[in-house]
Design an enzyme around this catalytic site. Structure first.
Site, PDB file in Angstrom:
ATOM      1  N   GLY A  82       6.042   7.723   0.492  1.00 27.85           N
ATOM      2  CA  GLY A  82       7.010   8.136   1.517  1.00 27.85           C
ATOM      3  C   GLY A  82       7.904   6.964   1.920  1.00 27.85           C
ATOM      4  CE  LYS A  83       5.241   4.152   6.758  1.00 27.38           C
ATOM      5  NZ  LYS A  83       4.086   4.963   6.316  1.00 27.38           N
ATOM      6  CB  CYS A 111      -0.371   6.050  11.113  1.00 28.10           C
ATOM      7  SG  CYS A 111      -1.624   6.164   9.848  1.00 28.10           S
ATOM      8  CG  ASP A 139      -8.289  -4.723  -4.373  1.00 25.94           C
ATOM      9  OD1 ASP A 139      -7.625  -4.896  -3.330  1.00 25.94           O
ATOM     10  OD2 ASP A 139      -9.525  -4.843  -4.422  1.00 25.94           O
ATOM     11  CG  ASP A 194      -2.228   3.150  -3.362  1.00 29.31           C
ATOM     12  OD1 ASP A 194      -1.672   3.260  -2.259  1.00 29.31           O
ATOM     13  OD2 ASP A 194      -3.434   3.449  -3.548  1.00 29.31           O
ATOM     14  N   PRO A 254       1.412   7.795  -0.743  1.00 24.49           N
ATOM     15  CG  PRO A 254       1.924   9.903   0.138  1.00 24.49           C
ATOM     16  CD  PRO A 254       1.249   8.606   0.476  1.00 24.49           C
ATOM     17  CB  CYS A 263      -0.863  -0.013   1.255  1.00 18.91           C
ATOM     18  SG  CYS A 263      -1.993  -1.387   1.307  1.00 18.91           S
TER      19      CYS A 263
HETATM   20  C1  LIG Z   1      -1.465   4.333   4.967  1.00 18.07           C
HETATM   21  S1  LIG Z   1      -1.583   4.699   3.265  1.00 18.07           S
HETATM   22  C2  LIG Z   1       0.008   4.251   2.701  1.00 18.07           C
HETATM   23  C3  LIG Z   1       1.054   5.297   2.959  1.00 18.07           C
HETATM   24  C4  LIG Z   1       2.367   4.975   2.274  1.00 18.07           C
HETATM   25  N1  LIG Z   1       2.844   3.651   2.645  1.00 18.07           N
HETATM   26  C5  LIG Z   1       3.431   6.003   2.557  1.00 18.07           C
HETATM   27  O1  LIG Z   1       4.226   5.806   3.479  1.00 18.07           O
HETATM   28  O2  LIG Z   1       3.506   7.020   1.845  1.00 18.07           O
HETATM   29  C6  LIG Z   1      -2.558   3.376   2.706  1.00 18.07           C
HETATM   30  C7  LIG Z   1      -2.683   3.296   1.192  1.00 18.07           C
HETATM   31  O3  LIG Z   1      -3.323   2.051   0.912  1.00 18.07           O
HETATM   32  C8  LIG Z   1      -4.063   2.189  -0.270  1.00 18.07           C
HETATM   33  N2  LIG Z   1      -5.025   1.074  -0.316  1.00 18.07           N
HETATM   34  C9  LIG Z   1      -6.150   0.910   0.409  1.00 18.07           C
HETATM   35  N3  LIG Z   1      -6.748  -0.260   0.082  1.00 18.07           N
HETATM   36  C10 LIG Z   1      -5.971  -0.836  -0.866  1.00 18.07           C
HETATM   37  C11 LIG Z   1      -6.054  -2.036  -1.606  1.00 18.07           C
HETATM   38  N4  LIG Z   1      -7.067  -2.905  -1.433  1.00 18.07           N
HETATM   39  N5  LIG Z   1      -5.093  -2.315  -2.499  1.00 18.07           N
HETATM   40  C12 LIG Z   1      -4.057  -1.453  -2.698  1.00 18.07           C
HETATM   41  N6  LIG Z   1      -3.925  -0.300  -2.025  1.00 18.07           N
HETATM   42  C13 LIG Z   1      -4.868   0.013  -1.127  1.00 18.07           C
HETATM   43  C14 LIG Z   1      -4.670   3.575  -0.160  1.00 18.07           C
HETATM   44  O4  LIG Z   1      -4.983   4.076  -1.446  1.00 18.07           O
HETATM   45  C15 LIG Z   1      -3.549   4.358   0.528  1.00 18.07           C
HETATM   46  O5  LIG Z   1      -2.793   5.054  -0.421  1.00 18.07           O
END
Ligand SMILES: C[S@@+](CC[C@H](N)C(=O)[O-])C[C@H]1O[C@@H](n2cnc3c(N)ncnc32)[C@H](O)[C@@H]1O
Length: 550
Positions: A309-310, A508, A355, A328, A307, A304
């Site tokens: 960052g990790k 988080c 997904d 994502d 944007p 996931c």
């Molecule tokens: C907590 S954020 C991730 C932040 C990211 N790891 C960072 O550090 O920048 C969770 C992300 O999961 C994505 N997400 C949610 N459900 C998902 C799915 N079923 N498959 C893929 N991505 C998904 C969301 O679009 C969101 O961008």
């Protein structure tokens, strides 16, 4: 039926609590920052049971405040911590971007008072992280809460601007007030006027839901007859200069509306500062990438990723060598990852829209005949070459190897079309996705055991992100839904990691149902998983490392 009645009862409870918690105070006392988070009573009880009343009250208060420092990750592929410190100090000297002190330090609790970090920040505005291995992390000093004199005089209240809750949270983190965030304003505000800025938080509406009840464009008198006058007690986030008249504020579509020059919390703004060289990121996020302990040349999955960052932190730790697949489910968010990777000049990242609940690609019989091989890396290449989604963000880098590997291996089938495609790509140079705004590719998924390491930074209730001025919408039901979703994602992570590989799970949120309970689920469900120690025991993040022994 029963469900409907339960819901009704729950909403009733929320409404009652929301009216009893609205603090009334003397008009002169309302111009301060002392927010109280209003929790859904069931959620509050749940957290009190988990943390104890005193601890939860500290957490709840801390959530309403920003951190007292900004954390910056240095792109060590482009610069060094020392070079960045020097440049930032120069910028601070020129622009004073850590904010001058206009107000007195407040007496409110500061979570870093007396901490080693607070002590070292006394010696200068920027310090390097002292944790071994994290020297590429810099802390830049902020300050607050400051008490601000808004110039209240009985009968002549200050001119005011009310901003949306999200805008207010951004301002508390160091942003300016931009036009779309403005909800209401006093009459006769002219460009250059000093205004008191307060936050409009969600209020309970007659249907039992939550909404920001202020209509955009409302004229404020500074009197008790103003809409949501009492609800904004203690929600003043600072003072600024209006950059346009009242009419302009509601006519313009973008731009800075109020230049915040006297803030309750002063944090440096890194907007447009050393782009590509540094990245503003919270320490736990940096630690999460570190806990994954990525190695050069490995194949790593960030499930996931947006944007990014990790993702970018992991790529830098891999020295940009190997393959980092960033997924994502949102097309636009995948583009954000691409932009960030391009800005930081990282090429080992391959992005896909997928997904992750459908991340496992089933091996069909034809695959089994064609991929009778022992080399993992070859299998990865083949998987890509046979995928219609083969034009990832950096695929070109490996396509030559794909073809030659496959041919050398004799037994592995690579179609002529794939070879033609690969050659065409080599001839045409870098793929079109290696630029900002590149195409977003869909993925058909990945075969089991494909990755050395997997990061699952799961979508969550985000109850650890701060500052937060509103949490009323969180219900026990919504917390449970997050936990269920995360387990389903974790199931996919377990399948995708290779035997002996590592999974890092992070959120988080402070919700034990999404943290400790997931760890319990993982260990109970997958007996071949065990908890792995993290690279440094000094970390205290919301991450959990697993190794797979299957
Ligand atoms: C907590 S954020 C991730 C932040 C990211 N790891 C960072 O550090 O920048 C969770 C992300 O999961 C994505 N997400 C949610 N459900 C998902 C799915 N079923 N498959 C893929 N991505 C998904 C969301 O679009 C969101 O961008």
């Amino acid at each position: 039926m029963k469900k409907a009645r339960d819901l009704h009862l729950l909403l009733k409870t929320i409404r009652r609590s929301s009216t009893t918690t609205t603090p009334k105070m003397d008009p002169s006392d309302r111009y301060c920052f002392s927010p109280i988070l209003r929790w859904n009573p069931e959620v509050e009880n749940y957290f009190i049971k988990a943390y104890g009343a005193d601890h939860f009250s500290i957490i709840s208060k801390a959530l309403t405040r920003p951190s007292s420092y900004s954390c910056v990750r240095v792109n060590t592929l482009k610069s060094t911590s020392d070079a960045v410190i020097e440049k930032l100090l120069e910028i601070i000297k020129e622009k004073g971007f850590d904010g001058d002190c206009h107000g007195k330090e407040g007496s409110g609790p500061n979570e870093n008072v007396g901490s080693p970090l607070e002590e070292s920040l006394k010696n200068g505005p920027i310090v390097k992280c002292q944790i071994p291995g994290l020297e590429y992390v810099l802390f830049v000093k902020g300050s607050g809460p400051h008490m601000i004199d808004y110039g209240y005089v009985p009968g002549a209240p200050p001119k005011e601007v009310i901003v949306s809750r999200k805008c207010a949270e951004a301002v508390l983190r160091g942003a300016q007030v931009f036009v779309p965030g403005v909800m209401a304003c006093s009459a006769h505000v002219e460009k250059g006027d000093t205004v008191a800025v307060s936050a409009a938080t969600e209020q309970c509406n007659p249907n039992g839901g939550w909404a920001i009840g202020i209509t955009r464009g409302t004229v404020l008198q500074g009197l008790q007859t103003d809409p949501y006058y009492f609800e904004r007690n203690g929600l003043y986030i600072g003072q600024g200069t209006a950059t346009m008249s009242r009419a302009g504020l509601f006519r313009a579509s973008k731009g800075i509306a109020v230049d915040m020059n006297n803030r309750v919390f002063r944090l440096p703004s890194f907007y447009d500062v050393l782009e590509g060289e540094i990245f503003l990121q919270n320490l736990p996020s940096i630690v999460t990438a570190h806990a994954l302990d990525p190695q050069k040349g490995e194949r790593i999955l960030d499930m996931c990723a947006a944007p990014g960052g990790k993702t970018t932190a992991i790529a830098i730790l891999m020295k940009d060598e190997g393959e980092l697949v960033a997924l994502d489910r949102s097309h636009n968010k995948v583009q954000d990852i691409q932009k960030l990777a391009a800005e930081m000049s990282l090429t080992c990242i391959t992005t896909y829209k997928l997904d992750v609940l459908k991340a496992i690609r089933q091996r069909n019989e034809a695959d089994d005949i064609n991929t009778n091989q022992s080399s993992n890396s070859l299998r990865f290449h083949e998987e890509k070459a046979s995928s219609s989604t083969a034009e990832g963000f950096n695929l070109d880098k490996t396509c030559e190897d794909n073809v030659s590997n496959a041919i050398e291996n004799g037994g592995t089938y690579v179609s002529k079309a794939d070879i033609r495609k690969a050659k065409r790509r080599m001839r045409n140079g870098p793929g079109r996705n290696q630029c900002i705004g590149g195409r977003v590719e869909n993925s058909k998924g990945f075969y089991p055991d494909s990755f050395d390491r997997v990061l699952l930074d799961a979508p969550c209730s985000a109850l650890g992100l701060r500052p937060r001025l509103f949490v009323g919408e969180v219900t026990i039901d919504s917390l449970k839904k997050h936990a269920t979703y995360q387990r389903r994602m974790f199931d996919q992570a377990v399948k995708l990691v290779r035997p002996g590989g590592v999974i890092v799970y992070s959120t988080c949120t402070i919700n034990p149902g999404e943290n400790e309970a997931l760890v319990r689920y993982a260990l109970d469900t997958y007996k071949f998983l065990s908890l792995a120690s993290q690279v440094s025991s000094s970390f205290l993040p919301l991450t959990t490392n697993f190794t797979s022994q299957a």
